[in-house]
Write a protein that holds these residues in place. Sequence first.
Motif, PDB file in Angstrom:
ATOM      1  N   TYR A  63       0.807  -1.216   0.000  1.00 47.94           N
ATOM      2  CA  TYR A  63       0.000   0.000   0.000  1.00 47.94           C
ATOM      3  C   TYR A  63       0.843   1.270   0.000  1.00 47.94           C
ATOM      4  O   TYR A  63       0.351   2.348  -0.326  1.00 47.94           O
ATOM      5  CB  TYR A  63      -0.972   0.001   1.185  1.00 47.94           C
ATOM      6  CG  TYR A  63      -0.306   0.137   2.530  1.00 47.94           C
ATOM      7  CD1 TYR A  63      -0.233   1.365   3.148  1.00 47.94           C
ATOM      8  CD2 TYR A  63       0.240  -0.957   3.173  1.00 47.94           C
ATOM      9  CE1 TYR A  63       0.373   1.502   4.389  1.00 47.94           C
ATOM     10  CE2 TYR A  63       0.848  -0.839   4.393  1.00 47.94           C
ATOM     11  CZ  TYR A  63       0.911   0.394   5.003  1.00 47.94           C
ATOM     12  OH  TYR A  63       1.517   0.527   6.230  1.00 47.94           O
ATOM     13  N   LEU A  64       2.131   1.178   0.335  1.00 51.11           N
ATOM     14  CA  LEU A  64       3.017   2.339   0.332  1.00 51.11           C
ATOM     15  C   LEU A  64       3.761   2.526  -0.982  1.00 51.11           C
ATOM     16  O   LEU A  64       4.404   3.552  -1.187  1.00 51.11           O
ATOM     17  CB  LEU A  64       4.046   2.216   1.456  1.00 51.11           C
ATOM     18  CG  LEU A  64       3.509   2.281   2.875  1.00 51.11           C
ATOM     19  CD1 LEU A  64       4.634   2.001   3.850  1.00 51.11           C
ATOM     20  CD2 LEU A  64       2.874   3.623   3.141  1.00 51.11           C
ATOM     21  N   SER A  65       3.713   1.559  -1.873  1.00 47.61           N
ATOM     22  CA  SER A  65       4.506   1.594  -3.102  1.00 47.61           C
ATOM     23  C   SER A  65       4.021   2.666  -4.062  1.00 47.61           C
ATOM     24  O   SER A  65       2.844   2.998  -4.113  1.00 47.61           O
ATOM     25  CB  SER A  65       4.450   0.245  -3.808  1.00 47.61           C
ATOM     26  OG  SER A  65       5.024  -0.744  -3.006  1.00 47.61           O
ATOM     27  N   ALA A  66       4.982   3.195  -4.823  1.00 49.47           N
ATOM     28  CA  ALA A  66       4.700   4.179  -5.860  1.00 49.47           C
ATOM     29  C   ALA A  66       5.320   3.680  -7.168  1.00 49.47           C
ATOM     30  O   ALA A  66       6.018   2.662  -7.198  1.00 49.47           O
ATOM     31  CB  ALA A  66       5.283   5.530  -5.480  1.00 49.47           C
ATOM     32  N   ALA A  67       5.075   4.419  -8.243  1.00 52.16           N
ATOM     33  CA  ALA A  67       5.593   4.031  -9.556  1.00 52.16           C
ATOM     34  C   ALA A  67       7.122   4.005  -9.559  1.00 52.16           C
ATOM     35  O   ALA A  67       7.740   3.166 -10.222  1.00 52.16           O
ATOM     36  CB  ALA A  67       5.079   4.988 -10.622  1.00 52.16           C
ATOM     37  N   VAL A  68       7.738   4.887  -8.800  1.00 56.74           N
ATOM     38  CA  VAL A  68       9.195   4.927  -8.712  1.00 56.74           C
ATOM     39  C   VAL A  68       9.732   3.626  -8.125  1.00 56.74           C
ATOM     40  O   VAL A  68      10.792   3.133  -8.531  1.00 56.74           O
ATOM     41  CB  VAL A  68       9.637   6.139  -7.854  1.00 56.74           C
ATOM     42  CG1 VAL A  68      11.128   6.155  -7.652  1.00 56.74           C
ATOM     43  CG2 VAL A  68       9.164   7.422  -8.469  1.00 56.74           C
ATOM     44  N   ASP A  69       9.004   3.038  -7.189  1.00 56.73           N
ATOM     45  CA  ASP A  69       9.437   1.788  -6.570  1.00 56.73           C
ATOM     46  C   ASP A  69       9.451   0.645  -7.575  1.00 56.73           C
ATOM     47  O   ASP A  69      10.363  -0.182  -7.575  1.00 56.73           O
ATOM     48  CB  ASP A  69       8.528   1.444  -5.394  1.00 56.73           C
ATOM     49  CG  ASP A  69       8.582   2.496  -4.301  1.00 56.73           C
ATOM     50  OD1 ASP A  69       9.668   3.063  -4.074  1.00 56.73           O
ATOM     51  OD2 ASP A  69       7.530   2.756  -3.678  1.00 56.73           O
ATOM     52  N   VAL A  70       8.457   0.582  -8.435  1.00 60.88           N
ATOM     53  CA  VAL A  70       8.401  -0.471  -9.453  1.00 60.88           C
ATOM     54  C   VAL A  70       9.557  -0.286 -10.439  1.00 60.88           C
ATOM     55  O   VAL A  70      10.221  -1.246 -10.831  1.00 60.88           O
ATOM     56  CB  VAL A  70       7.042  -0.463 -10.179  1.00 60.88           C
ATOM     57  CG1 VAL A  70       7.020  -1.478 -11.304  1.00 60.88           C
ATOM     58  CG2 VAL A  70       5.922  -0.739  -9.202  1.00 60.88           C
ATOM     59  N   TYR A  71       9.811   0.960 -10.829  1.00 61.11           N
ATOM     60  CA  TYR A  71      10.915   1.237 -11.755  1.00 61.11           C
ATOM     61  C   TYR A  71      12.253   0.854 -11.127  1.00 61.11           C
ATOM     62  O   TYR A  71      13.109   0.255 -11.784  1.00 61.11           O
ATOM     63  CB  TYR A  71      10.917   2.717 -12.146  1.00 61.11           C
ATOM     64  CG  TYR A  71      11.979   3.081 -13.151  1.00 61.11           C
ATOM     65  CD1 TYR A  71      11.853   2.724 -14.482  1.00 61.11           C
ATOM     66  CD2 TYR A  71      13.112   3.793 -12.765  1.00 61.11           C
ATOM     67  CE1 TYR A  71      12.822   3.058 -15.410  1.00 61.11           C
ATOM     68  CE2 TYR A  71      14.082   4.137 -13.677  1.00 61.11           C
ATOM     69  CZ  TYR A  71      13.934   3.772 -15.004  1.00 61.11           C
ATOM     70  OH  TYR A  71      14.907   4.106 -15.908  1.00 61.11           O
ATOM     71  N   SER A  72      12.458   1.166  -9.851  1.00 60.55           N
ATOM     72  CA  SER A  72      13.721   0.821  -9.200  1.00 60.55           C
ATOM     73  C   SER A  72      13.874  -0.693  -9.043  1.00 60.55           C
ATOM     74  O   SER A  72      14.987  -1.217  -9.145  1.00 60.55           O
ATOM     75  CB  SER A  72      13.855   1.517  -7.851  1.00 60.55           C
ATOM     76  OG  SER A  72      12.863   1.062  -6.969  1.00 60.55           O
TER      77      SER A  72
END
Length: 133
Positions: A63-72
């Motif tokens: 629930y805390l994840s963002a698009a930047v997290d998926v990219y990283s």
Amino acid sequence: MGKRKKSSRKPQGPKKREPLPTVFTCLFCNHENAVTVKLDKKAGVGTLDCRVCGQKFQCGINYLSAAVDVYSEWVDAADAVAQENEEARPTLSGGRIQASAPRRPPNRQLVENEEDDRRYEGEGIVADDEDYD
């Protein structure tokens, strides 16, 4: 020197935060703004795909994840695969290729010698493991 009077200051509103990006540069084709990230928080899946080269990646999110997290995560996974491929390749050392195991010369028959060391027929090349330390 004294402090300024509070009456001369105007009240400040909350700082405006810039939203995190959802479009990124592709690692493989290097096109800017080609990679889009979509988050499905109900299913707990983050999907990333490049519209130019067609690369796709999927990972688990919370629930805390963002698009930047998926990219990283994608960048880390690509680095890990590149690291594995680099370790599997033979390396050049002193002008000679160092492979993981010594190779035999082609078209030679392995013959056991009385002294229990292995020699190849023909030129008498020793292929004993003790010599390769």
